[in-house]
Design a protein around this motif. Structure first.
Motif, PDB file in Angstrom:
ATOM      1  N   ILE A   1      50.825  43.000  37.842  1.00  0.00           N
ATOM      2  CA  ILE A   1      49.744  43.402  36.940  1.00  0.00           C
ATOM      3  C   ILE A   1      50.275  44.005  35.634  1.00  0.00           C
ATOM      4  CG2 ILE A   1      49.349  45.765  37.738  1.00  0.00           C
ATOM      5  CD1 ILE A   1      46.328  44.997  37.782  1.00  0.00           C
ATOM      6  N   GLU A   2      51.487  44.519  35.635  1.00  0.00           N
ATOM      7  CA  GLU A   2      52.078  45.148  34.440  1.00  0.00           C
ATOM      8  C   GLU A   2      52.981  44.188  33.668  1.00  0.00           C
ATOM      9  OE1 GLU A   2      51.413  48.120  33.241  1.00  0.00           O
ATOM     10  OE2 GLU A   2      50.067  48.643  34.871  1.00  0.00           O
ATOM     11  N   ARG A   3      52.741  42.889  33.728  1.00  0.00           N
ATOM     12  CA  ARG A   3      53.594  41.912  33.058  1.00  0.00           C
ATOM     13  C   ARG A   3      53.182  41.726  31.604  1.00  0.00           C
ATOM     14  NH1 ARG A   3      49.624  39.454  35.638  1.00  0.00           N
ATOM     15  NH2 ARG A   3      48.489  37.801  34.614  1.00  0.00           N
TER      16      ARG A   3
ATOM     17  N   ASP B   1      46.478  35.938  36.738  1.00  0.00           N
ATOM     18  CA  ASP B   1      47.536  35.435  37.602  1.00  0.00           C
ATOM     19  C   ASP B   1      47.638  33.919  37.489  1.00  0.00           C
ATOM     20  OD1 ASP B   1      47.729  38.047  38.412  1.00  0.00           O
ATOM     21  OD2 ASP B   1      46.889  37.728  40.399  1.00  0.00           O
ATOM     22  N   LYS B   2      48.855  33.420  37.535  1.00  0.00           N
ATOM     23  CA  LYS B   2      49.110  31.988  37.386  1.00  0.00           C
ATOM     24  C   LYS B   2      48.382  31.198  38.472  1.00  0.00           C
ATOM     25  CE  LYS B   2      52.869  28.705  36.835  1.00  0.00           C
ATOM     26  NZ  LYS B   2      54.333  28.560  36.777  1.00  0.00           N
ATOM     27  N   GLY B   3      47.612  30.211  38.044  1.00  0.00           N
ATOM     28  CA  GLY B   3      46.918  29.329  38.966  1.00  0.00           C
ATOM     29  C   GLY B   3      45.664  29.897  39.602  1.00  0.00           C
TER      30      GLY B   3
ATOM     31  N   LEU C   1      43.497  39.178  38.683  1.00  0.00           N
ATOM     32  CA  LEU C   1      44.391  39.987  37.859  1.00  0.00           C
ATOM     33  C   LEU C   1      45.125  40.929  38.800  1.00  0.00           C
ATOM     34  CD1 LEU C   1      45.460  40.846  35.112  1.00  0.00           C
ATOM     35  CD2 LEU C   1      43.535  42.423  34.935  1.00  0.00           C
ATOM     36  N   GLY C   2      46.404  40.646  39.027  1.00  0.00           N
ATOM     37  CA  GLY C   2      47.165  41.430  39.997  1.00  0.00           C
ATOM     38  C   GLY C   2      46.608  41.274  41.399  1.00  0.00           C
ATOM     39  N   GLY C   3      45.995  40.120  41.676  1.00  0.00           N
ATOM     40  CA  GLY C   3      45.424  39.847  42.983  1.00  0.00           C
ATOM     41  C   GLY C   3      43.984  40.270  43.143  1.00  0.00           C
ATOM     42  N   ILE C   4      43.434  40.997  42.184  1.00  0.00           N
ATOM     43  CA  ILE C   4      42.060  41.482  42.277  1.00  0.00           C
ATOM     44  C   ILE C   4      41.124  40.451  41.648  1.00  0.00           C
ATOM     45  CG2 ILE C   4      40.463  43.318  41.613  1.00  0.00           C
ATOM     46  CD1 ILE C   4      42.949  45.162  41.463  1.00  0.00           C
ATOM     47  N   PRO C   5      40.117  39.938  42.392  1.00  0.00           N
ATOM     48  CA  PRO C   5      39.208  38.932  41.837  1.00  0.00           C
ATOM     49  C   PRO C   5      38.307  39.504  40.755  1.00  0.00           C
ATOM     50  CG  PRO C   5      38.705  39.380  44.160  1.00  0.00           C
ATOM     51  CD  PRO C   5      39.844  40.255  43.774  1.00  0.00           C
ATOM     52  N   MET C   6      38.099  38.701  39.699  1.00  0.00           N
ATOM     53  CA  MET C   6      37.266  39.132  38.572  1.00  0.00           C
ATOM     54  C   MET C   6      36.454  37.969  38.036  1.00  0.00           C
ATOM     55  SD  MET C   6      39.759  41.495  36.378  1.00  0.00           S
ATOM     56  CE  MET C   6      40.221  43.049  37.053  1.00  0.00           C
ATOM     57  N   GLY C   7      35.335  38.292  37.413  1.00  0.00           N
ATOM     58  CA  GLY C   7      34.558  37.316  36.671  1.00  0.00           C
ATOM     59  C   GLY C   7      35.074  37.257  35.248  1.00  0.00           C
ATOM     60  N   VAL C   8      35.016  36.069  34.632  1.00  0.00           N
ATOM     61  CA  VAL C   8      35.591  35.870  33.303  1.00  0.00           C
ATOM     62  C   VAL C   8      34.550  35.244  32.385  1.00  0.00           C
ATOM     63  CG1 VAL C   8      37.405  34.709  32.008  1.00  0.00           C
ATOM     64  CG2 VAL C   8      37.849  35.449  34.344  1.00  0.00           C
ATOM     65  N   ILE C   9      34.376  35.823  31.195  1.00  0.00           N
ATOM     66  CA  ILE C   9      33.571  35.214  30.135  1.00  0.00           C
ATOM     67  C   ILE C   9      34.345  35.406  28.829  1.00  0.00           C
ATOM     68  CG2 ILE C   9      31.409  35.233  28.847  1.00  0.00           C
ATOM     69  CD1 ILE C   9      30.105  36.520  31.300  1.00  0.00           C
ATOM     70  N   VAL C  10      34.658  34.311  28.167  1.00  0.00           N
ATOM     71  CA  VAL C  10      35.363  34.381  26.884  1.00  0.00           C
ATOM     72  C   VAL C  10      34.719  33.364  25.946  1.00  0.00           C
ATOM     73  CG1 VAL C  10      37.155  32.736  27.562  1.00  0.00           C
ATOM     74  CG2 VAL C  10      37.645  34.375  25.778  1.00  0.00           C
TER      75      VAL C  10
END
Length: 95
Positions: free
Chosen positions: A18-20, A54-56, A76-85
């Motif tokens: 997550i800190e990458r 996270d990749k993939g 993100l760091g294994g934590i599932p999230m919703g995305v809107i961009v």
């Protein structure tokens, strides 16, 4: 699930730390595909440039409906999230 209980996530170990640092940085003023910012991608030399998530892990939804935004789910760091961009390129409408 229980109210005020633990989240029902069994595995929060992500593929990426997550800190990458984020490798893909768009050039200011130049239109780009926002999916590359989310997922990363290979540059002109074939070197992988990491994205925000996270990749993939990014899965786009509603691609046929929402032409001006990118909507989906990712980790993100294994934590599932919703995305809107928002899409910053021109979208052509054919009538």
């Amino acid at each position: 699930s229980t109210r005020r209980g633990l989240l029902p996530i069994s595995d929060i170990r992500g593929v990426d730390d997550i800190e990458r640092p984020i490798g893909y940085i768009p050039v200011q003023g130049v239109p780009y595909d926002p999916r590359f910012l989310l997922t990363g991608g290979a540059d002109d030399q074939g070197t992988w440039q990491s994205g925000f998530f996270d990749k993939g892990s990014f899965t786009e939804t509603m691609a046929g409906w929402a032409k001006a935004v990118v909507v989906g789910r990712a980790r993100l760091g294994g934590i599932p999230m919703g995305v809107i961009v928002t899409e910053n390129r021109m979208v052509e409408t054919i009538k």
